[in-house]
Design a protein around this motif. Structure first.
Motif, PDB file in Angstrom:
ATOM      1  N   ARG A   1       0.717  -1.028  -0.292  1.00 19.96           N
ATOM      2  CA  ARG A   1       0.003  -0.555   0.021  1.00 19.96           C
ATOM      3  C   ARG A   1       0.613   0.985   0.139  1.00 19.96           C
ATOM      4  O   ARG A   1       0.157   2.527  -0.788  1.00 19.96           O
ATOM      5  CB  ARG A   1      -0.646   0.175   1.297  1.00 19.96           C
ATOM      6  CG  ARG A   1      -1.795   0.970   1.451  1.00 19.96           C
ATOM      7  CD  ARG A   1      -2.774   1.283   2.563  1.00 19.96           C
ATOM      8  NE  ARG A   1      -4.125  -0.018   2.017  1.00 19.96           N
ATOM      9  CZ  ARG A   1      -5.279  -0.235   2.610  1.00 19.96           C
ATOM     10  NH1 ARG A   1      -4.814   0.946   3.594  1.00 19.96           N
ATOM     11  NH2 ARG A   1      -5.851  -1.000   2.559  1.00 19.96           N
ATOM     12  N   ASP A   2       1.534   1.523   0.728  1.00 21.01           N
ATOM     13  CA  ASP A   2       2.844   2.146   0.589  1.00 21.01           C
ATOM     14  C   ASP A   2       3.488   3.020  -0.641  1.00 21.01           C
ATOM     15  O   ASP A   2       3.399   3.707  -0.720  1.00 21.01           O
ATOM     16  CB  ASP A   2       3.472   2.352   1.987  1.00 21.01           C
ATOM     17  CG  ASP A   2       4.677   0.812   1.537  1.00 21.01           C
ATOM     18  OD1 ASP A   2       3.997   0.426   0.883  1.00 21.01           O
ATOM     19  OD2 ASP A   2       6.099   1.125   2.230  1.00 21.01           O
TER      20      ASP A   2
ATOM     21  N   ILE B   1       1.733   2.333  -3.458  1.00 26.17           N
ATOM     22  CA  ILE B   1       0.877   2.536  -4.592  1.00 26.17           C
ATOM     23  C   ILE B   1       0.414   3.944  -4.899  1.00 26.17           C
ATOM     24  O   ILE B   1       0.724   4.470  -5.413  1.00 26.17           O
ATOM     25  CB  ILE B   1      -0.064   1.719  -4.340  1.00 26.17           C
ATOM     26  CG1 ILE B   1      -0.184   0.207  -4.247  1.00 26.17           C
ATOM     27  CG2 ILE B   1      -1.607   1.929  -4.801  1.00 26.17           C
ATOM     28  CD1 ILE B   1      -1.001  -0.960  -3.866  1.00 26.17           C
ATOM     29  N   PHE B   2       0.169   4.840  -2.701  1.00 29.74           N
ATOM     30  CA  PHE B   2       0.685   5.745  -2.800  1.00 29.74           C
ATOM     31  C   PHE B   2       1.402   6.260  -3.402  1.00 29.74           C
ATOM     32  O   PHE B   2       1.934   7.575  -2.091  1.00 29.74           O
ATOM     33  CB  PHE B   2      -0.526   6.320  -1.427  1.00 29.74           C
ATOM     34  CG  PHE B   2      -1.228   5.749  -2.256  1.00 29.74           C
ATOM     35  CD1 PHE B   2      -2.896   5.692  -3.188  1.00 29.74           C
ATOM     36  CD2 PHE B   2      -2.077   4.250  -1.233  1.00 29.74           C
ATOM     37  CE1 PHE B   2      -3.979   5.478  -2.549  1.00 29.74           C
ATOM     38  CE2 PHE B   2      -3.105   3.937  -1.268  1.00 29.74           C
ATOM     39  CZ  PHE B   2      -4.665   4.348  -2.331  1.00 29.74           C
ATOM     40  N   SER B   3       2.482   6.535  -3.639  1.00 33.02           N
ATOM     41  CA  SER B   3       4.206   7.066  -3.622  1.00 33.02           C
ATOM     42  C   SER B   3       3.846   8.110  -4.628  1.00 33.02           C
ATOM     43  O   SER B   3       2.975   7.857  -5.673  1.00 33.02           O
ATOM     44  CB  SER B   3       5.418   5.814  -3.473  1.00 33.02           C
ATOM     45  OG  SER B   3       6.078   6.907  -3.707  1.00 33.02           O
ATOM     46  N   SER B   4       5.127   8.969  -4.514  1.00 28.57           N
ATOM     47  CA  SER B   4       4.536  10.125  -5.519  1.00 28.57           C
ATOM     48  C   SER B   4       5.413   9.630  -6.322  1.00 28.57           C
ATOM     49  O   SER B   4       5.596  10.011  -7.312  1.00 28.57           O
ATOM     50  CB  SER B   4       5.361  10.998  -4.549  1.00 28.57           C
ATOM     51  OG  SER B   4       6.573  11.299  -4.058  1.00 28.57           O
TER      52      SER B   4
ATOM     53  N   GLY C   1     -10.487   3.878   3.289  1.00 25.33           N
ATOM     54  CA  GLY C   1     -10.006   4.435   1.347  1.00 25.33           C
ATOM     55  C   GLY C   1     -10.281   2.457   1.024  1.00 25.33           C
ATOM     56  O   GLY C   1      -9.822   1.934   2.231  1.00 25.33           O
TER      57      GLY C   1
ATOM     58  N   ASP D   1      -8.784  -0.689  -0.290  1.00 21.94           N
ATOM     59  CA  ASP D   1      -7.651  -1.457  -0.372  1.00 21.94           C
ATOM     60  C   ASP D   1      -7.069  -1.512  -2.347  1.00 21.94           C
ATOM     61  O   ASP D   1      -7.507  -2.596  -2.507  1.00 21.94           O
ATOM     62  CB  ASP D   1      -7.410  -3.001  -0.146  1.00 21.94           C
ATOM     63  CG  ASP D   1      -6.303  -3.718   0.046  1.00 21.94           C
ATOM     64  OD1 ASP D   1      -5.502  -2.798   0.271  1.00 21.94           O
ATOM     65  OD2 ASP D   1      -6.132  -4.299   0.978  1.00 21.94           O
ATOM     66  N   TYR D   2      -6.248  -0.684  -3.053  1.00 17.40           N
ATOM     67  CA  TYR D   2      -6.452  -1.063  -4.495  1.00 17.40           C
ATOM     68  C   TYR D   2      -5.097  -2.209  -4.556  1.00 17.40           C
ATOM     69  O   TYR D   2      -5.484  -2.877  -5.836  1.00 17.40           O
ATOM     70  CB  TYR D   2      -5.461   0.478  -4.986  1.00 17.40           C
ATOM     71  CG  TYR D   2      -6.737   1.821  -4.726  1.00 17.40           C
ATOM     72  CD1 TYR D   2      -7.222   1.821  -6.324  1.00 17.40           C
ATOM     73  CD2 TYR D   2      -6.783   2.543  -4.188  1.00 17.40           C
ATOM     74  CE1 TYR D   2      -8.180   2.368  -5.881  1.00 17.40           C
ATOM     75  CE2 TYR D   2      -7.117   3.185  -3.622  1.00 17.40           C
ATOM     76  CZ  TYR D   2      -8.761   3.679  -4.946  1.00 17.40           C
ATOM     77  OH  TYR D   2      -9.432   4.371  -5.177  1.00 17.40           O
TER      78      TYR D   2
END
Length: 277
Positions: free
Chosen positions: A39-40, A42-45, A239, A241-242
């Motif tokens: 998860r971390d 996936i939402f990283s810049s 949110g 869970d992609y």
């Protein structure tokens, strides 16, 4: 002078086709990438296709824990298989009659088929739901299958294919004493596998991915189709869970990819309407 020009033209076509294929496959590759990330990441810049730490097994484990994917796949196979068998059983005799038999209502039936292509399922969803509710067919396989039992697209596809069948072949079968039903079963169907395969790909993909009608007629998870199962990954507070969502989507779409790769030669033959080999 013609050989270099031919090679350059072929290279240009291959480059254009490769670029188009890459654009087509890109969403699927991105889905696999997201399914493989924690998860971390996936939402990283940072935008990376390959993850720093592979989490595909963790996401698959979470996906199978969150929803009964096996049940969803079985329901999808039952619904799509039943729809396909009934559609083919109805479409082939109808298309054969309009393509090869002479009768007064042939033009009228052709017009009705073309008119049916213009009517979307959304226009008939409300009366169908009311009727199925009164017949107690909600949350049943029958409710999922019945509205799609007759495919006007299938009739039109087989109609175009049967027009390419030589009339001499059918006349020879009639001289041998075959009835029209026998001709359909023993002559037309064995020569129609390219068209059947092409239509099967269209039908299965459309109904496997269909969310509109199952969302209306199904509220019981025991008969839920694969797209309905993906709603379990929505979470308004924490949110979505992609990672698990994409892992579940990967499992659900994999049968369609394998089926198309297995049947792609027949699919191309059916689309191009080559007729008899």
């Amino acid at each position: 002078m013609s050989a270099p020009a031919l090679s350059a033209g072929r290279a240009l076509r291959l480059a254009a086709l490769s670029a188009a294929a890459l654009v087509t496959v890109a969403p699927y590759l991105w889905m696999v990438s997201v399914a493989s990330k924690p998860r971390d990441e996936i939402f990283s810049s940072s935008l990376r296709l390959l993850p720093h730490r592979w989490a595909l097994l963790d996401n698959l484990r979470e996906a199978f824990h969150r929803v009964p994917i096996g049940t969803l796949l079985i329901n999808g196979a039952v619904v799509c298989g039943a729809i396909l068998v009934i559609q083919v059983a109805v479409a082939i005799p109808c298309a054969y009659a309009m393509a090869k038999l002479r009768f007064g209502a042939a033009r009228l039936m052709m017009g009705l088929v073309l008119l049916g292509l213009l009517v979307p399922i959304h226009a008939t969803a409300l009366p169908l739901y009311v009727a199925f509710r009164r017949l107690d067919l909600v949350n049943t396989y029958t409710g999922l299958v019945a509205p799609f039992s007759v495919s006007v697209f299938g009739i039109f596809l087989f109609l175009q294919f049967f027009r390419a069948l030589p009339d001499d072949l059918l006349d020879a079968a009639r001289l041998d004493g075959m009835s029209e039903a026998g001709i359909v079963a023993r002559v037309v169907v064995p020569n129609s596998w390219p068209a059947v395969t092409a239509f099967a790909i269209f039908s299965v993909v459309a109904h496997w991915n269909d969310l509109f009608w199952p969302l209306i007629v199904v509220t019981d998870n025991r008969v839920a189709t694969p797209p309905l199962g993906l709603f379990a990954f929505r979470a308004a507070e924490s949110g979505s869970d992609y990672g698990a969502l994409m892992a579940a989507t990967l499992v659900i779409t994999l049968p369609l990819v394998l089926a198309f790769l297995f049947a792609q030669r027949r699919f191309v033959e059916g689309i191009t309407m080559t007729g008899l080999k």
